[in-house]
Scaffold this active site. Structure first.
Site, short mmCIF file in Angstrom:
data_model
loop_
_atom_site.label_atom_id
_atom_site.label_comp_id
_atom_site.label_asym_id
_atom_site.label_seq_id
_atom_site.Cartn_x
_atom_site.Cartn_y
_atom_site.Cartn_z
N GLU A 247 46.16 40.87 41.59
CA GLU A 247 45.80 42.26 41.33
C GLU A 247 44.56 42.55 42.19
O GLU A 247 44.69 43.07 43.27
CB GLU A 247 45.54 42.47 39.84
CG GLU A 247 45.59 43.92 39.46
CD GLU A 247 45.91 44.15 37.98
OE1 GLU A 247 45.67 45.24 37.52
OE2 GLU A 247 46.40 43.23 37.30
N GLU B 41 37.98 40.39 30.11
CA GLU B 41 38.75 41.64 30.14
C GLU B 41 39.03 42.13 28.71
O GLU B 41 39.02 43.33 28.45
CB GLU B 41 40.08 41.38 30.85
CG GLU B 41 41.03 42.57 30.86
CD GLU B 41 42.31 42.29 31.63
OE1 GLU B 41 42.65 41.09 31.80
OE2 GLU B 41 42.97 43.25 32.07
#
Ligand code: BGC
Length: 776
Positions: free
Chosen positions: A357, A641
């Site tokens: 990502e 996260e």
């Protein structure tokens, strides 16, 4: 307090600068595309007078240049990452130490980098995102004379870098000696795309040695560097020609110390070195980086790894701020935020540095922008990133989910054309605003004002009015991530969460408000009036839609209250009632956080703004899930996260969508600087010409101190408690005036030893040292 080495003046922002190029963009004919090895272009040339020579250089892909076998400069991942169809940075290097009178050899290595190695993930992979050919453009000039430039007379050949890619990692076969086997092709290229490097290059931080190493049952050696970071491993190795050293990475270990790399998803994220057999060889990859704390080394054949170090890379190597208190867990949280910023500020602000990502997600950058400016000098970094954001903005005004954005260029391959989420696209208003507060330069507001207006028109168009009703289809027009990753607590009885429409409408208001204020600052009077009227319309609609008659917000959740209070959306008539509901919501949650990406940065500032510091303290210091200190206690060295990334028993929540280096929740540091240490930049006199001084005294923190290098020099502030008094010390550099705020909840007893009446509007304090005593 700050160390002198850290003290560097804040840089001035930079307008785009171009130059006339004699060189041409040349592609190595030896190049075999993304599946093949890397290539170089080279030229042997003579120079009579090497004095004052400079190299100007850029590339399609990544480059590393060598003059007479020596590396030019110390920068990594040049020419950097921008929307290459908009502009490509070039670098300029002084060659005084490298160029000699007589014969010289310039060799430019080229790697795929962001330009053409895989971008995006799963079935949306995009190769060759910005082009199929890697290429270089360069010229050496001295005193206006061009001594060398890239043209069709250059040669090319293959490199020992047998494969590289941002997600892939890098393989290097040291037995391969670069040989000129091919020529080059001159590409059609408009040199107007080339702009002088907009921000500082990616640099290496001091290398980190392993704190512990052990051999796993499968015979591989695992090294723990004790710090999660983004970079590469440098090794020293000896052995036979052809022996291989394969290194892959992890951010965490499983409950039994097993190497866990599931969160890298399909990113190979490994480096492989094949030994040339020339005694001790030292190597680190050139065209990649990865986030990791642990490295696992597997040797095939006869080779011995003599040393291994982690080399962290970042675009923000110098700190611009620090915060400490008496609680080591809090200090570690700040350090973790700094490390997450370092690892994710590599050319652009990314979500994470490890999985397939690593994109410039606009929402993450938006919520973290304020904190980022406290911890590092982000003046040029954000100016450049915003140019990418604006370039990606769609014709209808939608701002992309991430920037630079492969889905804009390849909507078919990427299976979408991702743009337009509230909270994410609002980066076009929030980031320039934070930039203005910190650096005081209205040119960034001016540069982005058009994009702000287009974004606002788009927001209005989603539901033809002030209340936004987002599309629930992922990636569809008007889709919103809402308050992404908001914890819902115990599954048996989930806590209230904000709806997407309420979250979207709140941000509609925030952005319209910021754009209205921007318009006023840059002298767009008519637009300022129009936007202010629209802001008031959204405010009225918000009240009608989301407030009950008793002053409760519709979703009765932490994010709604936090954002509504912080941005003055709570009408007078509901103020006290809403405050009481807000308090209850937090108490009902046992002081656990109930906010996701967009609610989190607002939560504690809103509580402090309302004078509910007792609650702010409890939420901040809560050590259970979800809470900031939980992860620190679990051994995190960067920000996670997810609040619940790893359970108390070591189990990993959703292993493939779980980054341990995602700065978003580190946005709480802005509150530490602005509310706890009490130093707030103000829009009326931005760039710290004036700093509002209004600390929140939280006894549980013990003694607090902060420092920050602003454009005038270093600001220091801190407090400690002595009985019923809080002693607040502030040092303001020349050019920076303080505005000590009056606050009836902690009356000011003395200023610099004198009884002083602090007027309602605050007391101005000149540059220098000040000592203030509060009653608590
Ligand atoms: C990223 C986030 C991002 C989000 C959007 C994720 O995959 O890692 O940080 O903001 O998608 O919802």
């Amino acid at each position: 307090m700050a160390q002198d080495a850290f003290h560097v003046p804040v840089q001035k922002s930079r307008a785009l600068q171009r130059r006339d190029w004699a060189g041409q963009m040349i592609a190595p004919s030896a190049d075999q595309g993304t599946k093949g090895p890397s290539s170089f272009v080279a030229k042997t040339f003579t120079v009579d007078n090497p004095a004052n020579a400079r190299l100007h250089i850029s590339a399609f892909g990544l480059y590393r240049a060598f003059l007479n076998g020596k590396r030019i400069g110390e920068d990594y991942l040049t020419p950097g990452w921008t929307n290459y169809d908009n502009r490509i940075d070039f670098q300029s290097y002084d060659l005084s130490d490298l160029l000699t009178a007589g014969q010289n050899h310039l060799e430019i290595w080229l790697g795929d980098g962001w330009y053409r190695s895989q971008m995006m993930w799963r079935d949306m992979k995009v190769f060759n995102c910005w082009g199929e050919r890697i290429a270089a453009i360069a010229e050496i000039e001295a005193e206006g004379q061009v001594l060398l430039s890239t043209d069709d007379s250059w040669t090319s050949g293959l490199l020992p870098v047998t494969k590289s890619g941002i997600y892939y990692g890098e393989d290097h076969d040291a037995r391969i000696v670069p040989k000129p086997t091919h020529g080059v092709e001159v590409l059609t290229f408009d040199t107007a795309l080339l702009v002088a490097a907009e921000c500082d290059p990616v640099a290496a931080l001091p290398a980190i040695e392993p704190v512990e190493s052990w051999v796993d049952p499968d015979g591989t050696t695992v090294h723990d560097f004790g710090q999660n970071a983004a970079g590469v491993c440098r090794i020293e190795v000896t052995g036979d020609a052809g022996a291989e050293v394969y290194i892959d990475y992890a951010e965490v270990l499983g409950p039994n110390r097993e190497f866990d790399r599931r969160n890298y998803r399909e990113a190979r994220a490994a480096q492989k070195y094949t030994h040339a057999g020339h005694g001790t060889e030292c190597w680190e990859p050139v065209f990649t980086f990865v986030g990791f704390r642990y490295a696992r080394v597997k040797v095939t054949g006869n080779a011995q790894v003599l040393s291994i170090v982690s080399v962290p890379l970042t675009s923000v190597p110098r700190r611009a701020g620090g915060f400490t208190c008496d609680l080591p867990l809090v200090n570690r949280l700040v350090e973790n935020t700094i490390w997450s910023q370092r690892g994710n500020f590599i050319e652009i602000p990314t979500d994470c540095p490890q999985r397939d990502e690593r994109m410039g997600w606009t929402g993450d950058a938006q919520v973290f922008a304020g904190t980022a400016c406290w911890l590092a000098d982000c003046n040029r970094f954000f100016t450049s990133y915003l140019r990418d954001v604006v370039h990606d903005q769609r014709p209808n005004g939608a701002v992309s989910y991430f920037s630079p954005d492969p889905t804009r260029i390849h909507p078919k391959l990427a299976k979408g054309n991702w743009a337009g989420s509230t909270g994410w696209g609002d980066v076009v208003t929030v980031m320039p605003w934070q930039h203005y507060l910190h650096y005081g330069d209205p040119s960034v507001l001016r540069e982005n004002f058009g994009a702000m207006q287009r974004w606002l028109d788009y927001l209005w168009s989603i539901s033809e009015g002030p209340i936004i009703r987002p599309n629930s289809v992922w990636g569809g027009p008007g889709f919103s991530f809402g308050d992404w990753l908001q914890p819902i607590g115990d599954n048996r009885k989930p806590r209230p969460t904000i709806s997407d429409d309420c979250a979207a409408t709140l941000y509609h208001f925030i952005s319209t408000d910021l754009a209205a204020r921007t318009a006023e600052i840059i002298g767009e009077t008519e637009a300022a009036e129009r936007l202010a009227a629209r802001r008031d319309e959204i405010r009225a609609a918000f009240e009608a839609e989301y407030f009950t008659q008793t002053g409760r917000l519709a979703h009765n959740d932490q994010t709604s209250y936090a954002l509504a209070f912080l941005h003055d959306l709570v009408p007078e008539c509901h103020f006290e009632a809403a405050k009481t509901y807000f308090r209850r919501v937090i108490e009902d949650a046992h002081h656990k956080i109930g906010t996701g990406f967009i609610g989190t940065p607002a939560l504690l500032p809103a509580l402090s703004k309302l004078g509910m510091d007792d609650l702010a303290e409890k939420v901040f210091l809560n050590r259970e899930v979800p809470g900031w200190l939980y992860q620190v206690e679990q051994g995190a060295t960067t920000i996670w996260e997810r609040w619940d990334a790893i359970g108390p028993d070591g189990t990993i929540y959703e292993p493939s969508m779980n980054s341990y280096n995602h700065y978003a929740y580190g946005a709480v540091c802005q509150w530490l600087f602005e509310y706890v240490a009490g130093c707030r930049p103000v829009p009326e006199a931005p760039g710290f010409d004036l700093v509002m001084l209004a600390p929140a005294i939280l006894p549980a923190l013990g003694q607090v101190s902060m420092w920050h290098d602003c454009r005038h020099g270093q600001i220091e502030a801190g407090w400690h408690i002595d009985g019923s008094h809080a002693h607040y010390s502030v040092t303001l550099p020349k050019g920076c005036t303080g505005l000590l705020a009056a606050d009836p909840s902690r009356p000011i007893l003395s200023v610099n030893g004198e009884n002083t009446d602090v007027p309602e509007g605050g007391l101005k304090l000149p540059p220098g040292n000040h000592k203030i005593v509060f009653a608590i």
